[in-house]
Design a protein around this motif. Structure first.
Motif, PDB file in Angstrom:
ATOM      1  N   VAL A 175      28.835  73.484  54.001  1.00  0.00           N
ATOM      2  CA  VAL A 175      29.098  72.052  54.158  1.00  0.00           C
ATOM      3  C   VAL A 175      30.537  71.770  53.726  1.00  0.00           C
ATOM      4  CG1 VAL A 175      28.553  69.719  53.319  1.00  0.00           C
ATOM      5  CG2 VAL A 175      26.704  71.338  53.775  1.00  0.00           C
ATOM      6  N   VAL A 176      31.237  70.982  54.539  1.00  0.00           N
ATOM      7  CA  VAL A 176      32.552  70.458  54.152  1.00  0.00           C
ATOM      8  C   VAL A 176      32.477  68.942  54.294  1.00  0.00           C
ATOM      9  CG1 VAL A 176      35.025  70.440  54.591  1.00  0.00           C
ATOM     10  CG2 VAL A 176      33.714  72.537  54.968  1.00  0.00           C
ATOM     11  N   THR A 177      32.529  68.234  53.183  1.00  0.00           N
ATOM     12  CA  THR A 177      32.398  66.775  53.192  1.00  0.00           C
ATOM     13  C   THR A 177      33.639  66.131  52.583  1.00  0.00           C
ATOM     14  OG1 THR A 177      29.983  66.761  53.080  1.00  0.00           O
ATOM     15  CG2 THR A 177      31.117  64.806  52.259  1.00  0.00           C
ATOM     16  N   VAL A 178      34.190  65.158  53.301  1.00  0.00           N
ATOM     17  CA  VAL A 178      35.249  64.313  52.749  1.00  0.00           C
ATOM     18  C   VAL A 178      34.571  63.070  52.197  1.00  0.00           C
ATOM     19  CG1 VAL A 178      37.380  63.052  53.204  1.00  0.00           C
ATOM     20  CG2 VAL A 178      36.919  65.193  54.413  1.00  0.00           C
ATOM     21  N   GLY A 179      34.550  62.964  50.883  1.00  0.00           N
ATOM     22  CA  GLY A 179      33.821  61.869  50.259  1.00  0.00           C
ATOM     23  C   GLY A 179      34.648  60.647  49.952  1.00  0.00           C
ATOM     24  N   ALA A 180      35.979  60.781  49.994  1.00  0.00           N
ATOM     25  CA  ALA A 180      36.837  59.637  49.670  1.00  0.00           C
ATOM     26  C   ALA A 180      38.185  59.802  50.344  1.00  0.00           C
ATOM     27  CB  ALA A 180      37.018  59.510  48.157  1.00  0.00           C
ATOM     28  N   ILE A 181      38.741  58.664  50.804  1.00  0.00           N
ATOM     29  CA  ILE A 181      40.087  58.608  51.377  1.00  0.00           C
ATOM     30  C   ILE A 181      40.820  57.446  50.718  1.00  0.00           C
ATOM     31  CG2 ILE A 181      41.460  58.313  53.472  1.00  0.00           C
ATOM     32  CD1 ILE A 181      39.155  59.315  55.110  1.00  0.00           C
ATOM     33  N   HIS A 182      42.002  57.727  50.204  1.00  0.00           N
ATOM     34  CA  HIS A 182      42.805  56.685  49.572  1.00  0.00           C
ATOM     35  C   HIS A 182      44.224  56.726  50.147  1.00  0.00           C
ATOM     36  CE1 HIS A 182      39.613  56.103  46.638  1.00  0.00           C
ATOM     37  NE2 HIS A 182      39.620  57.410  46.420  1.00  0.00           N
ATOM     38  N   GLY A 183      44.652  55.600  50.735  1.00  0.00           N
ATOM     39  CA  GLY A 183      46.010  55.567  51.269  1.00  0.00           C
ATOM     40  C   GLY A 183      46.391  54.179  51.728  1.00  0.00           C
ATOM     41  N   GLY A 184      47.624  53.808  51.456  1.00  0.00           N
ATOM     42  CA  GLY A 184      48.119  52.526  51.927  1.00  0.00           C
ATOM     43  C   GLY A 184      47.765  51.369  51.026  1.00  0.00           C
TER      44      GLY A 184
ATOM     45  N   VAL B  25      48.497  60.043  51.885  1.00  0.00           N
ATOM     46  CA  VAL B  25      47.069  59.720  51.827  1.00  0.00           C
ATOM     47  C   VAL B  25      46.383  60.824  51.029  1.00  0.00           C
ATOM     48  CG1 VAL B  25      44.937  59.441  53.143  1.00  0.00           C
ATOM     49  CG2 VAL B  25      47.071  58.488  54.030  1.00  0.00           C
ATOM     50  N   GLU B  26      45.470  60.436  50.137  1.00  0.00           N
ATOM     51  CA  GLU B  26      44.733  61.422  49.352  1.00  0.00           C
ATOM     52  C   GLU B  26      43.292  61.510  49.842  1.00  0.00           C
ATOM     53  OE1 GLU B  26      44.100  62.686  44.690  1.00  0.00           O
ATOM     54  OE2 GLU B  26      43.914  60.564  45.202  1.00  0.00           O
ATOM     55  N   LEU B  27      42.814  62.739  50.040  1.00  0.00           N
ATOM     56  CA  LEU B  27      41.428  63.009  50.425  1.00  0.00           C
ATOM     57  C   LEU B  27      40.727  63.730  49.280  1.00  0.00           C
ATOM     58  CD1 LEU B  27      42.074  64.498  53.999  1.00  0.00           C
ATOM     59  CD2 LEU B  27      41.797  62.098  53.371  1.00  0.00           C
ATOM     60  N   LYS B  28      39.458  63.436  49.088  1.00  0.00           N
ATOM     61  CA  LYS B  28      38.646  64.120  48.082  1.00  0.00           C
ATOM     62  C   LYS B  28      37.472  64.783  48.793  1.00  0.00           C
ATOM     63  CE  LYS B  28      39.872  60.927  44.323  1.00  0.00           C
ATOM     64  NZ  LYS B  28      40.534  61.895  43.416  1.00  0.00           N
ATOM     65  N   LEU B  29      37.348  66.104  48.613  1.00  0.00           N
ATOM     66  CA  LEU B  29      36.352  66.881  49.339  1.00  0.00           C
ATOM     67  C   LEU B  29      35.387  67.583  48.398  1.00  0.00           C
ATOM     68  CD1 LEU B  29      39.143  66.953  51.079  1.00  0.00           C
ATOM     69  CD2 LEU B  29      38.049  68.801  52.318  1.00  0.00           C
TER      70      LEU B  29
ATOM     71  N   GLN C 216      44.662  70.851  46.019  1.00  0.00           N
ATOM     72  CA  GLN C 216      44.346  70.998  44.600  1.00  0.00           C
ATOM     73  C   GLN C 216      42.859  71.316  44.450  1.00  0.00           C
ATOM     74  OE1 GLN C 216      44.713  67.453  42.221  1.00  0.00           O
ATOM     75  NE2 GLN C 216      44.473  68.563  40.282  1.00  0.00           N
ATOM     76  N   LEU C 217      42.571  72.589  44.161  1.00  0.00           N
ATOM     77  CA  LEU C 217      41.193  73.001  43.898  1.00  0.00           C
ATOM     78  C   LEU C 217      40.876  72.687  42.444  1.00  0.00           C
ATOM     79  CD1 LEU C 217      38.757  74.414  45.252  1.00  0.00           C
ATOM     80  CD2 LEU C 217      39.651  76.576  44.362  1.00  0.00           C
ATOM     81  N   LEU C 218      39.960  71.758  42.224  1.00  0.00           N
ATOM     82  CA  LEU C 218      39.677  71.289  40.876  1.00  0.00           C
ATOM     83  C   LEU C 218      38.957  72.350  40.052  1.00  0.00           C
ATOM     84  CD1 LEU C 218      38.503  67.632  41.631  1.00  0.00           C
ATOM     85  CD2 LEU C 218      40.823  68.522  41.339  1.00  0.00           C
ATOM     86  N   ASP C 219      39.086  72.240  38.749  1.00  0.00           N
ATOM     87  CA  ASP C 219      38.456  73.191  37.839  1.00  0.00           C
ATOM     88  C   ASP C 219      36.978  72.840  37.657  1.00  0.00           C
ATOM     89  OD1 ASP C 219      38.120  75.268  36.067  1.00  0.00           O
ATOM     90  OD2 ASP C 219      38.773  74.107  34.331  1.00  0.00           O
ATOM     91  N   MET C 220      36.274  72.777  38.773  1.00  0.00           N
ATOM     92  CA  MET C 220      34.845  72.463  38.755  1.00  0.00           C
ATOM     93  C   MET C 220      34.056  73.448  39.611  1.00  0.00           C
ATOM     94  SD  MET C 220      35.059  68.291  39.108  1.00  0.00           S
ATOM     95  CE  MET C 220      33.291  68.075  39.065  1.00  0.00           C
ATOM     96  N   SER C 221      34.720  74.493  40.074  1.00  0.00           N
ATOM     97  CA  SER C 221      34.076  75.437  40.980  1.00  0.00           C
ATOM     98  C   SER C 221      33.001  76.237  40.246  1.00  0.00           C
ATOM     99  CB  SER C 221      35.109  76.396  41.567  1.00  0.00           C
ATOM    100  OG  SER C 221      36.063  75.695  42.340  1.00  0.00           O
ATOM    101  N   ILE C 222      31.867  76.386  40.897  1.00  0.00           N
ATOM    102  CA  ILE C 222      30.795  77.240  40.365  1.00  0.00           C
ATOM    103  C   ILE C 222      30.271  78.113  41.491  1.00  0.00           C
ATOM    104  CG2 ILE C 222      30.107  75.667  38.517  1.00  0.00           C
ATOM    105  CD1 ILE C 222      27.762  74.774  40.265  1.00  0.00           C
ATOM    106  N   GLY C 223      29.783  79.283  41.120  1.00  0.00           N
ATOM    107  CA  GLY C 223      29.241  80.203  42.110  1.00  0.00           C
ATOM    108  C   GLY C 223      27.827  79.835  42.523  1.00  0.00           C
ATOM    109  N   PRO C 224      27.300  80.516  43.542  1.00  0.00           N
ATOM    110  CA  PRO C 224      25.942  80.231  44.009  1.00  0.00           C
ATOM    111  C   PRO C 224      24.896  80.800  43.063  1.00  0.00           C
ATOM    112  CG  PRO C 224      26.819  82.115  45.186  1.00  0.00           C
ATOM    113  CD  PRO C 224      27.935  81.612  44.306  1.00  0.00           C
ATOM    114  N   VAL C 225      23.684  80.295  43.174  1.00  0.00           N
ATOM    115  CA  VAL C 225      22.537  80.886  42.478  1.00  0.00           C
ATOM    116  C   VAL C 225      21.921  81.922  43.410  1.00  0.00           C
ATOM    117  CG1 VAL C 225      20.220  80.481  41.573  1.00  0.00           C
ATOM    118  CG2 VAL C 225      22.065  78.856  41.079  1.00  0.00           C
ATOM    119  N   PHE C 226      21.876  83.165  42.951  1.00  0.00           N
ATOM    120  CA  PHE C 226      21.300  84.247  43.747  1.00  0.00           C
ATOM    121  C   PHE C 226      20.070  84.776  43.021  1.00  0.00           C
ATOM    122  CE2 PHE C 226      20.683  88.571  45.197  1.00  0.00           C
ATOM    123  CZ  PHE C 226      20.914  88.485  46.573  1.00  0.00           C
TER     124      PHE C 226
END
Length: 431
Positions: free
Chosen positions: A257-266, A276-280, A319-329
């Motif tokens: 899944v690739v979701t753009v959850g927020a757009i800020h610009g103007g 313009v800033e996008l948050k994914l 900017q890849l935020l410091d919130m990345s987590i791996g999958p549950v296997f």
């Protein structure tokens, strides 16, 4: 009602009597603890009182405590002869959600989050996880003849923000804990009935990445766009184009899944902004799919900027935020052992096969060695009465993270306690 009450008594009686005869807590006491924890939730990284309460119980039962595992995380170790080592994790944190369940013990807690006061609620059932975990700890502490080995109980902060497991693993004290032969956790499930345990072998929960992207341009007057390079147009093209990553760059059987959850610009309609800033949020299972998505995001963004005539210095910032987590296997062989034990004790209907989900869970971060089997079990929380009630109203039971989420704890907690106890016993015996 009489039949239902008898079923409930039968379910809780064995654990109740064992606890009474061996100085542990009763099921009634655990239901009261659940109500207490539910009424007094603490946000991610703020679980001081919760951790203090859990730690005190475990110390009284003879567990050796290891602190300094990041935030308020701690481990409790109980050694009982020669045998396998099992690490069992619970999370402790709650969410910034205003509770609307109308329960007599509902949360009215307000806490400070990033300088703002927010309501707090256990809307993801971490209170269920903690009480189950605590009762399992109680059982093994007071029944040493029923098992052999080492039990490592990990109480973890900050699961909801994806920071707790990473921080725990990074601490020197974590490496001092006994190396596990198995790692296990549970998560309550709003779609499964009480008495059901959900199994999903292989990838069960997704890897999570959060990314901010700044799309640059050349601002100017909205009436003379020919003198500008409009970042809003570029952002719109980018949002549309990246939807092809999953549909056209990944195999059809590969979920992501690739979701753009927020757009800020103007700021105003007649001014073209400079950026313009996008948050994914990005969800994937395999490392290969994750890397492909990250690479394609950059390729598409840089390509659009080049086509618009922007110099390389004004290409997008990723900017890849410091919130990345791996999958549950989930290890299939470990799952088979646990499922067989549960099936033998509770019957065929107790075992349910469930599909992978794109929800993230940082339990997967503890799988630093793929040779150590890990499994996260789903525990049912819904009684037939609740199912009928919501079906009659043509509604679904409130989901996790809902302000109305209220598991049928009086029936589901005794079941989850017994089932997790059975699961750990199976692993201690089968190694």
């Amino acid at each position: 009602m009489v039949k239902k009450a008898l079923v409930f008594i039968v379910l809780i009686l064995p654990f109740y009597l064992l606890a009474q005869n061996n100085s542990g807590k009763t099921i009634a006491e655990y239901l009261a603890i659940y109500e207490k924890l539910h009424a007094q939730p603490e946000l991610s990284g703020q679980e001081k009182n919760t951790a203090t309460f859990l730690r005190k119980c475990l110390q009284e039962w003879g567990y050796q405590i290891t602190d300094s595992l990041g935030f308020y995380s701690f481990a409790a170790v109980l050694k009982n002869g020669k045998g396998p080592t099992i690490m069992y994790r619970t999370d402790m944190d709650a969410l910034p959600v205003k509770e609307q369940t109308q329960l007599p013990f509902s949360s009215s807690v307000v806490a400070n989050k990033d300088g703002v006061d927010v309501p707090v609620m256990h809307a993801c059932g971490h209170d269920v996880h903690m009480v189950t975990w605590l009762a399992v700890a109680d059982y093994f502490a007071h029944h040493p003849k029923e098992w052999k080995g080492t039990l490592v109980l990990l109480a973890q902060s900050a699961e909801e923000i994806g920071q707790g497991a990473k921080k725990a693993i990074a601490q020197p004290n974590f490496n001092q804990l006994p190396q596990p032969n198995y790692q296990i956790a549970m998560h309550n499930n709003a779609d499964l009935a009480v008495g059901q345990v959900g199994f999903c072998d292989g990838y069960a929960m997704a890897a999570v990445d959060m990314m901010n992207i700044i799309i640059h341009g050349k601002g100017g007057h909205g009436a003379v766009p020919q003198n500008t390079i409009d970042p809003i147009i570029l952002a719109a093209q980018f949002v549309t184009e990246i939807q092809t990553i999953v549909s056209r760059n990944l195999p059809p059987i590969e979920a992501a899944v690739v979701t753009v959850g927020a757009i800020h610009g103007g700021t105003i309609g007649n001014v073209i902004p400079n950026q313009v800033e996008l948050k994914l949020t990005i969800r994937s299972f395999s490392p290969q799919a994750r890397q492909l998505i990250l690479d394609r995001l950059k390729t598409i963004g840089d390509g659009l900027a080049t086509a618009a005539g922007l110099p390389q210095s004004l290409w997008p910032e990723y900017q890849l935020l410091d919130m990345s987590i791996g999958p549950v296997f989930n290890d299939s062989q470990m799952g088979k052992r646990v499922a067989a034990s549960l099936k033998k004790k509770y019957g065929e209907k107790a075992i349910v096969s469930v599909d992978p989900v794109m929800i993230g869970e940082d339990f997967g971060m503890y799988r630093t060695d793929p040779n150590i089997p890990s499994y996260l079990l789903w525990m049912g929380t819904l009684t037939p009465a609740s199912q009928q009630k919501y079906t009659a109203q043509n509604q679904k039971f409130p989901s996790l993270h809902s302000p109305n989420f209220a598991p049928d704890y009086q029936e589901s907690l005794p079941q989850s306690i017994q089932m997790m106890t059975t699961a750990l016993q199976a692993l201690f015996v089968s190694h």
